[in-house]
Design a protein around this motif. Sequence first.
Motif, PDB file in Angstrom:
ATOM      1  N   UNK A  97       0.800  -1.231   0.000  1.00  0.00           N
ATOM      2  CA  UNK A  97       0.000   0.000   0.000  1.00  0.00           C
ATOM      3  C   UNK A  97       0.829   1.276   0.000  1.00  0.00           C
ATOM      4  N   UNK A  98       2.069   1.246   0.550  1.00  0.00           N
ATOM      5  CA  UNK A  98       2.899   2.451   0.566  1.00  0.00           C
ATOM      6  C   UNK A  98       3.719   2.619  -0.708  1.00  0.00           C
ATOM      7  N   UNK A  99       3.528   1.733  -1.684  1.00  0.00           N
ATOM      8  CA  UNK A  99       4.228   1.849  -2.952  1.00  0.00           C
ATOM      9  C   UNK A  99       5.517   1.068  -3.033  1.00  0.00           C
ATOM     10  N   UNK A 100       6.032   0.588  -1.900  1.00  0.00           N
ATOM     11  CA  UNK A 100       7.212  -0.261  -1.927  1.00  0.00           C
ATOM     12  C   UNK A 100       6.829  -1.667  -2.385  1.00  0.00           C
ATOM     13  N   UNK A 101       7.827  -2.482  -2.647  1.00  0.00           N
ATOM     14  CA  UNK A 101       7.583  -3.760  -3.310  1.00  0.00           C
ATOM     15  C   UNK A 101       8.108  -4.913  -2.463  1.00  0.00           C
ATOM     16  N   UNK A 102       7.226  -5.815  -2.061  1.00  0.00           N
ATOM     17  CA  UNK A 102       7.643  -7.026  -1.357  1.00  0.00           C
ATOM     18  C   UNK A 102       8.095  -8.053  -2.385  1.00  0.00           C
ATOM     19  N   UNK A 103       9.289  -8.603  -2.182  1.00  0.00           N
ATOM     20  CA  UNK A 103       9.828  -9.612  -3.083  1.00  0.00           C
ATOM     21  C   UNK A 103      10.207 -10.845  -2.261  1.00  0.00           C
TER      22      UNK A 103
END
Length: 474
Positions: free
Chosen positions: A397-403
């Motif tokens: 939701x904050x625009x960062x990316x979980x990988x």
Amino acid sequence: MSRARSVCLVLSAAAAAASLLGCPKSEPESGGSASASAAFPMPSAPTAMASAPSASASAAPAPPPPCTAEAAFVIDKGARADTGLTVTELTNGKLAGVGYAVGEGIPRVATVDDTGKVTKLEPDWSHVRDAEQKKDPKMVRHVYRVTALGMKNGKMRVGMDLLDAFPEKGQGSYLRCGPADVEPVIADEGGAQFDAPTEDQVAALAAASDTEGGTVDFRDCRTFGGADKAFVLATQVKREGPGDDHNLLYQWIIDEIPGKGLLKDFVIDKRVAKPGKDGTYPKVEHFITPVAIPMGDLGVMITARDSGNLVFVKRTAKLEKAGDAVAMSLGASPGMPALNIENGQVYVATTEFQKTDLYGVLFPATDKPAKPQKIGITDPNPPTEGARDSASLDVLPDGNIAVGFVDGKAPQRHARLTVLDKDMKQKLQGVFDVSPPEVNVVEMRVVGASSGKVLVTTLATDGTLSGTFVSCKY
């Protein structure tokens, strides 16, 4: 507005497919989200210590782990490793559908909401169940993927891609791909002519399309889409031409029409394999383990592995041609890529076979696909053996990316997680071990929950399909 979003995969059909975690104390089979949390510590880099004035001075306390994993909950048991798990966001950040298979090829879907509540569904696979039984009891049913497409007429519609084959090669097979409640989009009952043919054998085959009496086989195929509109990507193999033309033609195709019809401009890309002086053909795999992600009005983004390269192409929302396919090479043969889209941006993550590097790229959905680049990752505990694979990503939701990815060598393979920023650079300074040390993971997927946490689903070699929510500080 809700939308279905594929967070994978499909692997591909890695026979080493997908693996998972452990269970909470409270009713693990019910899928209730446990409130207890368990941090699986990630070894950190040595911390410099100030010189102590006396021997009684104590060392500085170890820094807390960057992420905390809540107690794992069991989604199901007995999941087939050869099928793996396919995770689809049915409602963005709020509901994920996990597709898998059990037993002798029975499809299953479980939904997981953003609180960890698990609901097991009986998918509609009426056509496969009633009209597509194995042709011979000696055949073995290999289920490639079960993909949750969405609810239709009160039932969960699924894509079901499978191959029935005899234990011995060359005796024929039955391949099918498409929604499991209707006639398959792709079906092939031959399957032996192009396993390892000689030039003389190819020369004896008719050079024509399958609708004109030619000998045509289909290879790897996968189903994508939603409840109302689903399509299949597949590899078609045939003799290229008549006379002295004994080449093999591999065509990557897209179709949505059940039965023998094909949509207009169904060929996405093609490759030609020529016989060598010894009359044999090179051992190649073209357009395998495809992945596709719907982009709404912008169309569909598609990728596949192709003899050591990745191939990307875009189609319109009506699956019409929207540009030429683009082939890209990495340092080594790529693993199964992960695709995602958010706010008009396409995100890609992939690994290399037998290596531990991670590659990624983002580009506007309206632009030509860009080549994945190696992502610099700070990892205090990189795998010393084995490889990094099963890449998965989702935008938080904050625009960062979980990988997420799976690291290590069996029987010590673990699900791990890091966070990238909006430019695909590492945001979380480290890589967090999500799965407990005793769990041997085959495959994992990540979904960004509306709460800001990351839902990690894993499949273990013992068939346990699990989930856990992970919170990270960065």
